[in-house]
Design an enzyme around this catalytic site. Structure first.
Site, PDB file in Angstrom:
ATOM      1  N   ARG A  92      21.392 -30.012   4.338  1.00  0.00           N
ATOM      2  CA  ARG A  92      21.678 -30.926   3.227  1.00  0.00           C
ATOM      3  C   ARG A  92      22.987 -30.616   2.514  1.00  0.00           C
ATOM      4  O   ARG A  92      23.488 -31.448   1.754  1.00  0.00           O
ATOM      5  CB  ARG A  92      20.480 -30.986   2.267  1.00  0.00           C
ATOM      6  N   GLU A 130      11.315 -14.957   3.307  1.00  0.00           N
ATOM      7  CA  GLU A 130      10.052 -14.386   2.821  1.00  0.00           C
ATOM      8  C   GLU A 130       9.253 -13.832   4.006  1.00  0.00           C
ATOM      9  O   GLU A 130       8.735 -12.723   3.966  1.00  0.00           O
ATOM     10  CB  GLU A 130       9.253 -15.458   2.076  1.00  0.00           C
TER      11      GLU A 130
HETATM   12  P1  AMP Z   1      17.610 -19.897  -0.431  1.00  0.00           P
HETATM   13  O1  AMP Z   1      18.228 -19.203   0.733  1.00  0.00           O
HETATM   14  O2  AMP Z   1      16.245 -19.404  -0.759  1.00  0.00           O
HETATM   15  O3  AMP Z   1      18.516 -19.983  -1.630  1.00  0.00           O
HETATM   16  O4  AMP Z   1      17.307 -21.368   0.039  1.00  0.00           O
HETATM   17  C1  AMP Z   1      18.295 -22.268   0.102  1.00  0.00           C
HETATM   18  C2  AMP Z   1      18.085 -23.301   1.171  1.00  0.00           C
HETATM   19  O5  AMP Z   1      16.723 -23.729   1.320  1.00  0.00           O
HETATM   20  C3  AMP Z   1      18.878 -24.494   0.798  1.00  0.00           C
HETATM   21  O6  AMP Z   1      19.609 -24.893   1.923  1.00  0.00           O
HETATM   22  C4  AMP Z   1      17.877 -25.525   0.359  1.00  0.00           C
HETATM   23  O7  AMP Z   1      18.202 -26.742   0.944  1.00  0.00           O
HETATM   24  C5  AMP Z   1      16.525 -25.046   0.849  1.00  0.00           C
HETATM   25  N1  AMP Z   1      15.501 -24.965  -0.211  1.00  0.00           N
HETATM   26  C6  AMP Z   1      14.911 -23.831  -0.656  1.00  0.00           C
HETATM   27  N2  AMP Z   1      14.005 -24.089  -1.600  1.00  0.00           N
HETATM   28  C7  AMP Z   1      13.987 -25.424  -1.758  1.00  0.00           C
HETATM   29  C8  AMP Z   1      13.242 -26.323  -2.617  1.00  0.00           C
HETATM   30  N3  AMP Z   1      12.322 -25.903  -3.476  1.00  0.00           N
HETATM   31  N4  AMP Z   1      13.515 -27.637  -2.510  1.00  0.00           N
HETATM   32  C9  AMP Z   1      14.441 -28.091  -1.636  1.00  0.00           C
HETATM   33  N5  AMP Z   1      15.161 -27.308  -0.821  1.00  0.00           N
HETATM   34  C10 AMP Z   1      14.941 -25.983  -0.875  1.00  0.00           C
END
Ligand code: AMP
Length: 173
Positions: A58, A95
C-alpha cells in the site's frame, strides 16, 4: 479536512485481534486523496527530495503521486522474489516469524535525498528494515511519511533519529 473520519477500521482483518486500518475509503474520496498528497507535498516541498521510496504494497499507492508532485523519482521496496535486477535484502522480525524486503542496488546514487513512505506505521519493524536498506546503499534519509500512525504500538522507538510525519495518529486502538 477530517481525515480521521474517512479511515475505515475493520476488526479482525486479516486475522483475529487486528484492527485493520482501511485506506480505500480515503483514496476513493477525491478531496481526501488531494488532502493527503497536498499535506505531504507541503511538508516536503523545500527538502530537495530526489527519490520517494514506497513500501509494497500500500506504500505504492501514494508514493508515486508524491514523487511526481515533488519532482522526484519513485523507487519500490518489494517483497522477496519480485525485483528482477541486482538487489539487497533485509530480514526483520514479525510477531510470529520473519519477513524480508528487497531493493535494487542501483535504485539511487549514494548521497541522494530520500523520503520513505508507507500507508500505516504499526510496530515500525517494516520501516526500520527499509531504512537499513536505504542506508546500506548510501542514501540520505530526509523523512519517513505515513498516512496513519498507530502510536499506541510505540513504533518510533524502532526508528529513532528520523523525521517522522504522519497525517493521522491513534493513541489507542
Ligand atoms: P509494521 O512493520 O508493524 O510497522 O507494519 C507495517 C506494515 O503492515 C505496513 O505496510 C502496513 O500496511 C501494515 N499494517 C500493520 N498493521 C496494520 C493495521 N492495523 N492496519 C492496516 N495495515 C497495517
Amino acid at each position: 479536512m477530517d481525515l480521521n473520519s474517512k479511515i475505515r477500521t475493520i476488526p479482525d482483518f486479516p486475522k483475529k485481534g487486528i484492527m485493520f486500518k482501511d485506506i480505500t475509503t480515503v483514496l476513493q474520496d477525491a478531496e481526501a486523496l488531494k488532502f493527503c498528497i497536498d499535506s505531504f507535498y507541503g511538508y516536503y516541498k523545500d527538502k530537495q527530495i530526489t527519490k520517494v521510496i514506497g513500501i509494497e504494497s500500500r506504500g505504492f499507492i501514494l508514493a508515486p503521486a508524491l514523487a511526481y508532485r515533488l519532482g522526484a523519482g519513485f523507487v519500490p521496496i518489494r517483497k522477496p522474489g519480485k525485483l528482477p535486477a541486482e538487489k539487497i535484502r533485509q530480514e526483520y522480525k514479525l510477531e510470529y516469524g520473519t519477513d524480508t524486503i528487497e531493493i535494487h542496488k542501483d535504485a539511487f546514487q549514494k548521497g541522494e535525498r530520500v523520503l520513505l513512505h508507507d500507508d500505516v506505521l504499526a510496530t515500525g519493524g517494516t520501516m526500520a528494515a527499509a531504512c537499513n536498506l536505504v542506508e546500506e546503499l548510501g542514501g540520505q534519509i530526509i523523512g519517513l511519511s505515513f498516512i496513519i500512525e498507530l502510536a499506541f504500538l510505540n513504533p518510533r522507538k524502532k526508528i529513532t533519529g528520523y523525521d517522522i510525519h504522519s497525517l493521522v495518529s491513534y493513541s489507542s486502538e
